[in-house]
Structure formats: structure tokens, C-alpha cells
Design a protein around this motif. Structure first.
Motif, mmCIF file in Angstrom:
data_model
loop_
_atom_site.group_PDB
_atom_site.id
_atom_site.type_symbol
_atom_site.label_atom_id
_atom_site.label_comp_id
_atom_site.label_asym_id
_atom_site.label_seq_id
_atom_site.Cartn_x
_atom_site.Cartn_y
_atom_site.Cartn_z
ATOM 1 N N PRO A 131 0.822 -1.210 0.000
ATOM 2 C CA PRO A 131 0.000 0.000 0.000
ATOM 3 C C PRO A 131 0.858 1.264 0.000
ATOM 4 O O PRO A 131 1.896 1.321 0.663
ATOM 5 C CB PRO A 131 -0.806 -0.121 1.296
ATOM 6 N N GLN A 132 0.411 2.272 -0.735
ATOM 7 C CA GLN A 132 1.213 3.486 -0.934
ATOM 8 C C GLN A 132 0.641 4.697 -0.186
ATOM 9 O O GLN A 132 0.913 5.842 -0.559
ATOM 10 C CB GLN A 132 1.288 3.807 -2.437
ATOM 11 N N GLN A 133 -0.145 4.480 0.866
ATOM 12 C CA GLN A 133 -0.813 5.611 1.529
ATOM 13 C C GLN A 133 0.159 6.654 2.080
ATOM 14 O O GLN A 133 -0.132 7.841 2.091
ATOM 15 C CB GLN A 133 -1.714 5.104 2.661
ATOM 16 N N LEU A 171 -6.020 5.625 9.278
ATOM 17 C CA LEU A 171 -6.324 5.723 7.860
ATOM 18 C C LEU A 171 -6.325 4.330 7.241
ATOM 19 O O LEU A 171 -5.723 3.409 7.765
ATOM 20 C CB LEU A 171 -5.324 6.650 7.155
ATOM 21 N N ASP A 172 -7.016 4.221 6.113
ATOM 22 C CA ASP A 172 -7.072 2.951 5.400
ATOM 23 C C ASP A 172 -5.824 2.761 4.560
ATOM 24 O O ASP A 172 -5.349 3.705 3.916
ATOM 25 C CB ASP A 172 -8.310 2.897 4.498
ATOM 26 N N ALA A 173 -5.298 1.538 4.570
ATOM 27 C CA ALA A 173 -4.169 1.162 3.712
ATOM 28 C C ALA A 173 -4.718 0.294 2.588
ATOM 29 O O ALA A 173 -4.615 -0.931 2.624
ATOM 30 C CB ALA A 173 -3.105 0.430 4.507
ATOM 31 N N ALA A 174 -5.347 0.961 1.618
ATOM 32 C CA ALA A 174 -5.994 0.273 0.501
ATOM 33 C C ALA A 174 -6.909 -0.822 1.039
ATOM 34 O O ALA A 174 -7.672 -0.596 1.973
ATOM 35 C CB ALA A 174 -4.949 -0.256 -0.472
ATOM 36 N N ARG A 182 -6.521 -1.183 8.172
ATOM 37 C CA ARG A 182 -6.571 0.185 8.674
ATOM 38 C C ARG A 182 -5.453 0.348 9.704
ATOM 39 O O ARG A 182 -5.197 -0.573 10.496
ATOM 40 C CB ARG A 182 -7.935 0.476 9.297
#
Length: 267
Positions: free
Chosen positions: A52-54, A112-115, A119
């Protein structure tokens, strides 16, 4: 380090969903992820795939095709230490993050959500030590333990154990087990009677440039060989290999300064 083998599970064990409070993942944020991947790939035999790129560029490290850790690039707007950070499992990251705040900790990133993976949040305890929270969805966390190249134990190095251990006990519901010793300040954090992490009070022995911080132990086949390999790869030895009740241990740093320990299973 005490009760360190408690979290490793059986040799080559794979894991389903982790109980709340269990260290379920370790992640490292650095300035140069490509060079860091090269270092750990050579040291532990890891391969990498995008994650994931968050928070920016991020990869998951794989051992025999199974996920063991994450490496990401430090976001320019985030003041995070270059350090291996354990993520503690949560069934509700938002609720756990609120508990962190109410108990005197800080939530620096998220929740926050990681794709589709889950979370997350990144927090610090009242002493300033950084840790993560992980609510699993598609990504359960570390998929294999008990073999070389996998996380074996996570330990908080802090000034004194009592007060900060109470913070973690209140937030995560750990059972505390203090080591009764005149010259050792150590508390093991247990879940259902099983040790999952430790809190080690070392007073003025804390590095002045780091302060309280979590330390991840990685299993290796031969500690002395691994230490020599660290040096060849551009890392540094902070505490030479020595024997302990749980195996031969050394503390090292990677080329960007992230500290971690190596442990050789005595069996």
C-alpha cells in the motif's frame, strides 16, 4: 531480553488473524528504500513486492513467498524516526487510537485505510516510543515466524518499566509479568498467558540520540556470521554477539542507522 522465544511459535509457523495487542507486523521507514532493500535482501534473503502506498512508496518483504516485514520511504512531511516499528493488532484501530490518546499517548498518523490491506495508525506512548496499530483486512500481518529472516521478538527499551507498562496494559489489556531481580527492570507483556512483547527499563543506558524506542529481534541461523555480514553490507555493530538464556544475540544498525537485534535460536 527475556521470554524471547515465547512469540516465535513453532518452527516455520504460519499465522492466522492475530489476537488484539499482539505484535503482528514490523515496518521500517527510510530515506533510501532501494539501498535498504538491497541491504536486508542480502542479509535475510528477502525479496520484495509493492505494498500500500498511503504514506508513499512502500514494499513488503517476502521470505519463501510469505510476507515478513515492510519497508517504506519516509514522507517529507512526517517526522518519524528511522527505526523498525512494531504494529500491534487491533480489532478497531479508531477505538484503540482514542484509548492511546486518553492514556497519555499520541497519535501521529491516522487512523487511515491502507488500501484493501487494513486500517492503520502510528502512535507514540507517553515516553515517546513509536509503535503502530493494525486492523487487518486483506493483510493479516507477518505470515511466517520461527525461521531465519523473520521477526522473533519485540522489546521496548525505556527509562523504567513500571509506568509505561501500565500504559500498554490499559490500552491493550496485557497481563504483566515482572522479572524479580535486583539488577534487572523488565516486564513481560502477556496475552492469555503467552508472552508477546517485553518492556526493559535501562535508565541512563538509553542512547542519547534515540530515547525510548522499540527494538525488533530477527532470527538468524548464526549470529556471528550475520554480524559479519552486516558490517560487509555497510551496517554497524552496536553490541557484539554474546550468549544469553534465549540464544546468541547481537545489536546492530543498518546503513541508515535503524537499530535491530539478531538472535540465534539455541535449539
Amino acid at each position: 531480553m527475556t521470554e524471547a522465544r515465547g512469540s516465535a511459535g513453532q518452527y516455520g509457523a504460519t499465522h492466522a488473524r492475530h489476537a488484539p495487542g499482539t505484535p503482528c507486523w514490523v515496518s521500517l521507514m527510510v530515506h533510501g528504500p532501494a539501498a535498504t532493500q538491497e541491504f536486508y535482501g542480502a542479509l535475510f534473503g528477502w525479496e520484495f513486492q509493492p505494498g500500500p502506498q498511503q504514506l508513499g512508496p512502500y514494499v513488503r518483504a517476502l521470505l519463501d513467498g510469505r510476507e515478513v516485514a515492510g519497508i517504506g520511504q519516509l514522507p517529507p512531511d512526517r517526522h518519524l524516526p528511522i527505526a523498525w516499528t512494531p504494529y500491534l493488532a487491533s480489532n478497531d484501530v479508531d477505538l484503540t487510537a482514542e484509548s492511546v490518546r486518553l492514556c497519555g499517548g499520541t497519535v501521529g498518523v491516522g487512523p487511515l485505510d491502507a488500501a484493501e490491506a487494513g486500517r492503520m495508525a502510528i502512535c507514540s506512548d507517553p515516553s515517546g516510543a513509536v509503535f503502530g496499530l493494525w486492523q487487518a483486512a486483506g493483510h493479516l500481518g507477518t505470515a511466517i515466524t520461527g525461521v531465519p529472516g523473520t521477526p522473533a521478538w519485540n522489546e521496548l527499551l525505556t527509562f523504567e518499566s513500571v509506568n509505561v507498562a501500565k500504559f500498554y496494559e490499559t490500552v491493550f489489556g496485557y497481563e504483566e509479568e515482572a522479572v524479580v531481580s535486583a539488577d534487572l527492570d523488565y516486564v513481560t507483556l502477556n496475552i492469555d498467558g503467552r508472552p508477546v512483547a517485553g518492556v526493559h527499563g535501562i535508565g541512563n543506558a538509553l542512547p542519547r540520540d534515540r530515547g525510548p524506542h522499540w527494538m525488533t529481534y530477527f532470527e538468524v541461523a548464526d549470529t556471528d556470521e550475520a554480524v559479519a555480514h552486516v558490517v560487509v553490507l555497510g551496517g554497524h555493530v552496536l553490541r557484539p554477539a554474546h550468549d544469553s538464556a534465549h540464544g546468541r544475540v547481537a545489536t546492530v544498525a543498518d546503513p541508515e542507522g535503524a537499530r535491530f537485534s539478531l538472535i540465534q535460536d539455541p535449539r
